[in-house]
Scaffold this motif. Structure first.
Motif, PDB file in Angstrom:
ATOM      1  N   ASN A   1      38.549  35.989  38.376  1.00 28.58           N
ATOM      2  CA  ASN A   1      39.958  36.042  38.731  1.00 28.58           C
ATOM      3  C   ASN A   1      40.411  37.500  38.646  1.00 28.58           C
ATOM      4  OD1 ASN A   1      42.719  35.939  38.966  1.00 28.58           O
ATOM      5  ND2 ASN A   1      43.041  34.480  37.305  1.00 28.58           N
TER       6      ASN A   1
ATOM      7  N   ALA B   1      45.194  42.080  45.215  1.00 28.92           N
ATOM      8  CA  ALA B   1      44.496  43.165  44.522  1.00 28.92           C
ATOM      9  C   ALA B   1      44.646  44.466  45.302  1.00 28.92           C
ATOM     10  CB  ALA B   1      43.023  42.829  44.347  1.00 28.92           C
TER      11      ALA B   1
ATOM     12  N   SER C   1      42.803  39.080  35.782  1.00 32.69           N
ATOM     13  CA  SER C   1      44.057  39.086  36.521  1.00 32.69           C
ATOM     14  C   SER C   1      44.952  40.220  36.030  1.00 32.69           C
ATOM     15  CB  SER C   1      44.766  37.740  36.326  1.00 32.69           C
ATOM     16  OG  SER C   1      45.996  37.730  37.001  1.00 32.69           O
TER      17      SER C   1
ATOM     18  N   ASN D   1      38.509  36.243  33.570  1.00 36.67           N
ATOM     19  CA  ASN D   1      39.906  36.383  33.958  1.00 36.67           C
ATOM     20  C   ASN D   1      40.298  37.851  33.801  1.00 36.67           C
ATOM     21  OD1 ASN D   1      42.598  36.251  34.514  1.00 36.67           O
ATOM     22  ND2 ASN D   1      43.132  34.913  32.817  1.00 36.67           N
TER      23      ASN D   1
ATOM     24  N   ASN E   1      38.528  35.739  43.313  1.00 35.96           N
ATOM     25  CA  ASN E   1      39.897  35.724  43.814  1.00 35.96           C
ATOM     26  C   ASN E   1      40.518  37.101  43.622  1.00 35.96           C
ATOM     27  OD1 ASN E   1      42.509  35.206  44.575  1.00 35.96           O
ATOM     28  ND2 ASN E   1      42.811  33.479  43.207  1.00 35.96           N
TER      29      ASN E   1
ATOM     30  N   VAL F   1      43.175  38.548  40.485  1.00 31.70           N
ATOM     31  CA  VAL F   1      44.478  38.499  41.138  1.00 31.70           C
ATOM     32  C   VAL F   1      45.326  39.668  40.645  1.00 31.70           C
ATOM     33  CG1 VAL F   1      46.623  37.187  41.393  1.00 31.70           C
ATOM     34  CG2 VAL F   1      44.415  35.999  41.454  1.00 31.70           C
TER      35      VAL F   1
END
Length: 151
Positions: free
Chosen positions: A67, A91, A49, A47, A87, A69
């Motif tokens: 991730n 970005a 993000s 993650n 994902n 994002v």
């Protein structure tokens, strides 16, 4: 009654453990976040993000299903990395080296992709919905874009 309880437990058990299972190597993730460099690291499913990965060196790293994002990847080097299924919604991908990178099934919805090198990158089934793409060899709608290599 016991059979129903047993069946419910069998269905719920994988859900209970799914949130605690992580694919990335925690030491690799810490190294990236503290130094901005993690060559050939395992960051699959990580993650990241909203991470500020400006100028990060991630050459040859595994980022499958990561991730990213809203991440800022400006100037990052992802040469030969594997981002399959990652994902990257919203970005910022500017001046990023994606040479020979696996971008299959990457979600670039609403991403900003400028001046990035995608020479010999694998780009099957990209999601480019509302993406802003300039001076990068990514074609939309099956067009064959000219993809130069950075020298």
């Amino acid at each position: 009654m016991k059979l129903q309880l047993l069946a419910a437990m069998a269905l719920a058990t994988p859900l209970f453990f799914a949130s605690s299972v992580r694919a990335e190597n925690p030491q690799d993730l810490q190294k990236l976040l503290s130094t901005g460099e993690c060559i050939q690291c395992n960051l699959s499913g990580a993650n990241l993000s909203g991470a500020h990965l400006i100028g990060a060196d991630l050459r040859g790293s595994k980022l499958e299903g990561a991730n990213l994002v809203g991440a800022n990847l400006e100037g990052a080097d992802l040469t030969g990395a594997n981002l399959a299924g990652a994902n990257l919604t919203s970005a910022y991908v500017s001046n990023v080296n994606l040479k020979q990178t696996n971008l299959n099934r990457v979600n670039f919805t609403g991403a900003t992709i400028h001046d990035s090198n995608v020479y010999k990158a694998s780009m099957n089934d990209l999601n480019l919905t509302d993406a802003e793409i300039f001076n990068t060899g990514i074609g939309i709608g099956g067009e064959d874009a000219e993809i130069p290599d950075w020298k």
